[in-house]
Design an enzyme around this catalytic site. Structure first.
Site, PDB file in Angstrom:
ATOM      1  CE  LYS A  21       7.413   2.187  -3.772  1.00  0.00           C
ATOM      2  NZ  LYS A  21       6.596   1.024  -3.973  1.00  0.00           N
ATOM      3  N   PRO A 130       9.686   0.086   7.343  1.00  0.00           N
ATOM      4  CG  PRO A 130       7.631  -0.776   7.973  1.00  0.00           C
ATOM      5  CD  PRO A 130       8.279   0.474   7.505  1.00  0.00           C
ATOM      6  CB  ALA A 131      13.087  -4.135   5.030  1.00  0.00           C
ATOM      7  N   GLY A 132      10.748  -4.728   2.894  1.00  0.00           N
ATOM      8  CA  GLY A 132       9.849  -5.702   2.276  1.00  0.00           C
ATOM      9  C   GLY A 132       8.396  -5.320   2.485  1.00  0.00           C
ATOM     10  CB  ALA A 133       6.908  -2.423   3.884  1.00  0.00           C
ATOM     11  CG  MET A 135       5.718   1.176   2.723  1.00  0.00           C
ATOM     12  SD  MET A 135       5.662   1.170   4.526  1.00  0.00           S
ATOM     13  CE  MET A 135       5.703   2.905   4.852  1.00  0.00           C
ATOM     14  N   GLY A 137      11.632   1.595   0.931  1.00  0.00           N
ATOM     15  CA  GLY A 137      12.615   2.104   1.900  1.00  0.00           C
ATOM     16  C   GLY A 137      14.053   2.008   1.412  1.00  0.00           C
ATOM     17  CB  ALA A 138      16.069  -0.821   0.143  1.00  0.00           C
ATOM     18  CB  SER A 139      14.175   2.365  -3.745  1.00  0.00           C
ATOM     19  OG  SER A 139      13.875   1.024  -3.979  1.00  0.00           O
ATOM     20  CG  ASP A 172      10.245   1.381  -6.464  1.00  0.00           C
ATOM     21  OD1 ASP A 172       9.521   1.689  -7.427  1.00  0.00           O
ATOM     22  OD2 ASP A 172       9.908   0.598  -5.565  1.00  0.00           O
TER      23      ASP A 172
HETATM   24  C1  LIG Z   1       6.670  -2.833  -6.715  1.00  0.00           C
HETATM   25  C2  LIG Z   1       7.375  -1.511  -6.904  1.00  0.00           C
HETATM   26  O1  LIG Z   1       7.902  -1.078  -5.667  1.00  0.00           O
HETATM   27  C3  LIG Z   1       6.363  -0.483  -7.366  1.00  0.00           C
HETATM   28  O2  LIG Z   1       6.851   0.826  -7.247  1.00  0.00           O
HETATM   29  C4  LIG Z   1       8.509  -1.624  -7.913  1.00  0.00           C
HETATM   30  O3  LIG Z   1       8.010  -2.047  -9.167  1.00  0.00           O
HETATM   31  C5  LIG Z   1       9.639  -2.528  -7.462  1.00  0.00           C
HETATM   32  O4  LIG Z   1      10.802  -1.817  -7.626  1.00  0.00           O
HETATM   33  P1  LIG Z   1      12.197  -2.306  -6.956  1.00  0.00           P
HETATM   34  O5  LIG Z   1      11.953  -2.797  -5.580  1.00  0.00           O
HETATM   35  O6  LIG Z   1      13.156  -1.195  -7.182  1.00  0.00           O
HETATM   36  O7  LIG Z   1      12.512  -3.572  -7.849  1.00  0.00           O
HETATM   37  P2  LIG Z   1      13.875  -4.032  -8.572  1.00  0.00           P
HETATM   38  O8  LIG Z   1      14.935  -4.145  -7.517  1.00  0.00           O
HETATM   39  O9  LIG Z   1      14.131  -3.203  -9.765  1.00  0.00           O
HETATM   40  O10 LIG Z   1      13.447  -5.490  -9.046  1.00  0.00           O
HETATM   41  C6  LIG Z   1      13.277  -6.571  -8.165  1.00  0.00           C
HETATM   42  C7  LIG Z   1      12.575  -7.687  -8.930  1.00  0.00           C
HETATM   43  O11 LIG Z   1      11.169  -7.356  -9.065  1.00  0.00           O
HETATM   44  C8  LIG Z   1      10.687  -7.731 -10.356  1.00  0.00           C
HETATM   45  N1  LIG Z   1      10.250  -6.510 -11.061  1.00  0.00           N
HETATM   46  C9  LIG Z   1      10.587  -5.286 -10.609  1.00  0.00           C
HETATM   47  C10 LIG Z   1      10.173  -4.145 -11.277  1.00  0.00           C
HETATM   48  C11 LIG Z   1       9.386  -4.308 -12.449  1.00  0.00           C
HETATM   49  N2  LIG Z   1       8.940  -3.255 -13.146  1.00  0.00           N
HETATM   50  N3  LIG Z   1       9.063  -5.538 -12.875  1.00  0.00           N
HETATM   51  C12 LIG Z   1       9.472  -6.664 -12.201  1.00  0.00           C
HETATM   52  O12 LIG Z   1       9.139  -7.778 -12.595  1.00  0.00           O
HETATM   53  C13 LIG Z   1      11.835  -8.426 -11.054  1.00  0.00           C
HETATM   54  O13 LIG Z   1      11.686  -9.801 -10.808  1.00  0.00           O
HETATM   55  C14 LIG Z   1      13.055  -7.892 -10.346  1.00  0.00           C
HETATM   56  O14 LIG Z   1      14.132  -8.792 -10.389  1.00  0.00           O
HETATM   57  N1  LIG Z   2      18.797   0.300   2.998  1.00  0.00           N
HETATM   58  C1  LIG Z   2      18.002  -0.768   3.137  1.00  0.00           C
HETATM   59  N2  LIG Z   2      16.900  -0.685   3.906  1.00  0.00           N
HETATM   60  C2  LIG Z   2      16.072  -1.740   4.033  1.00  0.00           C
HETATM   61  N3  LIG Z   2      16.268  -2.923   3.441  1.00  0.00           N
HETATM   62  C3  LIG Z   2      17.347  -3.072   2.663  1.00  0.00           C
HETATM   63  C4  LIG Z   2      18.261  -1.998   2.484  1.00  0.00           C
HETATM   64  N4  LIG Z   2      19.211  -2.416   1.618  1.00  0.00           N
HETATM   65  C5  LIG Z   2      18.915  -3.674   1.295  1.00  0.00           C
HETATM   66  N5  LIG Z   2      17.800  -4.099   1.935  1.00  0.00           N
HETATM   67  C6  LIG Z   2      17.178  -5.414   1.758  1.00  0.00           C
HETATM   68  O1  LIG Z   2      16.146  -5.212   0.757  1.00  0.00           O
HETATM   69  C7  LIG Z   2      14.946  -5.913   1.083  1.00  0.00           C
HETATM   70  C8  LIG Z   2      13.718  -5.010   1.162  1.00  0.00           C
HETATM   71  O2  LIG Z   2      13.905  -3.826   0.445  1.00  0.00           O
HETATM   72  P1  LIG Z   2      12.815  -2.676   0.409  1.00  0.00           P
HETATM   73  O3  LIG Z   2      12.599  -2.108   1.753  1.00  0.00           O
HETATM   74  O4  LIG Z   2      13.133  -1.744  -0.701  1.00  0.00           O
HETATM   75  O5  LIG Z   2      11.553  -3.491  -0.016  1.00  0.00           O
HETATM   76  P2  LIG Z   2      10.181  -2.933  -0.301  1.00  0.00           P
HETATM   77  O6  LIG Z   2       9.725  -2.099   0.859  1.00  0.00           O
HETATM   78  O7  LIG Z   2       9.341  -4.099  -0.668  1.00  0.00           O
HETATM   79  O8  LIG Z   2      10.396  -1.929  -1.493  1.00  0.00           O
HETATM   80  P3  LIG Z   2       9.836  -1.919  -2.952  1.00  0.00           P
HETATM   81  O9  LIG Z   2       8.645  -1.067  -2.918  1.00  0.00           O
HETATM   82  O10 LIG Z   2      10.969  -1.243  -3.682  1.00  0.00           O
HETATM   83  O11 LIG Z   2       9.569  -3.297  -3.390  1.00  0.00           O
HETATM   84  C9  LIG Z   2      15.220  -6.577   2.400  1.00  0.00           C
HETATM   85  O12 LIG Z   2      15.486  -7.903   2.112  1.00  0.00           O
HETATM   86  C10 LIG Z   2      16.455  -5.903   2.981  1.00  0.00           C
HETATM   87  O13 LIG Z   2      17.275  -6.786   3.701  1.00  0.00           O
END
Ligand SMILES: C[C@](O)(CO)[C@H](O)COP(=O)(O)OP(=O)(O)OC[C@H]1O[C@@H](n2ccc(N)nc2=O)[C@H](O)[C@@H]1O
Ligand SMILES: Nc1ncnc2c1ncn2[C@@H]1O[C@H](COP(=O)(O)OP(=O)(O)OP(=O)(O)O)[C@@H](O)[C@H]1O
Length: 339
Positions: A21, A130-133, A135, A137-139, A172
């Site tokens: 996303k 990519p993770a931690g992007a 985007m 992905g994990a959600s 997410d």
């Molecule tokens: C940045 C976004 O990706 C935008 O869509 C989301 O708000 C993040 O959603 P997410 O990765 O599913 O995050 P969660 O796993 O629910 O929360 C991870 C951490 O991010 C912070 N967090 C997350 C969502 C939110 N509305 N407020 C927060 O402050 C909190 O410290 C929480 O412990």
């Molecule tokens: N199915 C998965 N795919 C990728 N990363 C995962 C998964 N499950 C757990 N993780 C861990 O979650 C972290 C990153 O998650 P994710 O890809 O949702 O981050 P993000 O792209 O920043 O997403 P968000 O927009 O929700 O913040 C990494 O530390 C990774 O090791």
């Protein structure tokens, strides 16, 4: 289970492609007592997707395998990460857990407990997002796992308990699960992100997305953010989306997490500058980063812009042309070849 030609039963495989996303708009409304932030965000799913295959097994528990597409070596080479000289960075960006730290593992575990069903699951996850992007992905993988598990167990995909499980897994996840089985191309999410409402919008959006080889922790980026005194609304963006006007869409975007993410990883600023220079419009960080996107009028333009940016940024970043797609992703059911 379906009878096979030999008369024995052969397990079904549910296959789906969880999309990434982009947050076109993300405003912070309030910091809550529980540490989360109330947000107002507009998200669109795009066709940069993982692949998830799930089947039921008799043995209890979850057997998860994770691989990168096309391979971890090729992805690492595009990112300019050398496993031997930078093992920590390699792990930080590319190591995806296969145990209870993986959101898919957690989703399936909670599904088994909640619906009290027998046996377990075998799951193959092929990562491309990519993770931690930022985007999601994990959600998206977790929502896909819940939907495939429900499908294989004959539980309706609009079962209200699935939404509750999704929301408990992460803010997410409900967006990717979809609302009452409806398909949507854009949605507004509020609360901590778990209250999702579709936006009536039927056009497609073409973008170029750049992942700059840095994984950012969502919690860390939020912890550096400040709730503004003048809160913005996405009304202008929603009007532009509904009117299908690209300039209006690019003019209505916002991401209140971009400032804090750039403070943590200043190299993202250079990526955004390259994207602007390339002629993309409305260039912005998605979610908590580190990936950035910019708009183009058509698929032809996104392919051309991605090629040029690739020549400038790779190795060191992954550049992809992408287009909006609906959530939730379709589930295909296949008969397993062996059992
Ligand atoms: C940045 C976004 O990706 C935008 O869509 C989301 O708000 C993040 O959603 P997410 O990765 O599913 O995050 P969660 O796993 O629910 O929360 C991870 C951490 O991010 C912070 N967090 C997350 C969502 C939110 N509305 N407020 C927060 O402050 C909190 O410290 C929480 O412990
Ligand atoms: N199915 C998965 N795919 C990728 N990363 C995962 C998964 N499950 C757990 N993780 C861990 O979650 C972290 C990153 O998650 P994710 O890809 O949702 O981050 P993000 O792209 O920043 O997403 P968000 O927009 O929700 O913040 C990494 O530390 C990774 O090791």
């Amino acid at each position: 289970m379906q009878p096979s030609r030999s008369g024995l039963t052969s397990p079904l495989i549910a296959l789906t492609r969880p999309p990434a996303k982009l947050n076109l708009f993300l405003e912070l409304l309030r910091r809550r007592e529980d540490g989360y932030h109330e947000i107002d965000t507009i998200m669109v799913p795009i066709d940069w997707s993982d692949t998830l295959r799930l089947r039921r097994i008799e043995r209890c528990g979850i057997n998860l395998s994770v691989n990168w597409s096309p391979s971890i070596e090729i992805v690492a080479a595009r990112l300019g990460i050398d496993a031997k000289s930078e093992p920590d960075r390699f792990d930080q960006v590319l190591a995806i857990p296969t145990d209870g730290r993986n959101l898919v593992h957690q989703a399936l575990g909670r599904f088994l407990d909640h619906f009290d069903v027998s046996g377990g699951f075998q799951c193959e996850l092929v990562k491309s997002i990519p993770a931690g992007a930022g985007m999601g992905g994990a959600s998206s993988d977790a929502a896909a796992a819940l939907r495939c598990a429900a499908q294989l167990h004959g539980i309706p995909l609009n079962h209200p308990d699935l939404s509750r499980l999704a929301s408990d897994l992460g803010s997410d996840v409900p967006f990717f699960l979809g609302i009452d089985g409806q398909s949507c191309l854009a949605a507004r999410a509020t609360g901590r992100g778990e209250k999702v409402a579709p936006i009536g919008f039927s056009s497609q959006i073409d973008v170029v997305v750049v992942f700059p080889a840095i994984s950012l922790s969502t919690a860390r980026v939020y912890s550096q953010a400040t709730v503004p005194s003048d809160i913005e609304t996405p009304d202008r963006l929603i009007d532009a989306l509904q009117g299908g006007k690209l300039e209006g869409i690019a003019g209505g975007i916002l991401n209140r997490l971009q400032g804090p993410a750039l403070k943590i990883a200043s190299q993202i600023e250079e990526i955004l500058e390259s994207m602007w220079r390339c002629g993309l419009i409305g260039c912005q960080l998605t979610g908590s980063g580190s990936a950035c996107f910019g708009f183009v009028p058509s698929r032809v333009d996104s392919v051309r812009a991605a090629e040029w940016l690739r020549s400038q940024l790779e190795p060191g970043a992954i550049v992809t042309s992408a287009r909006s797609v609906p959530v939730p992703s379709l589930i295909e059911l296949h008969q397993s070849a062996s059992h």
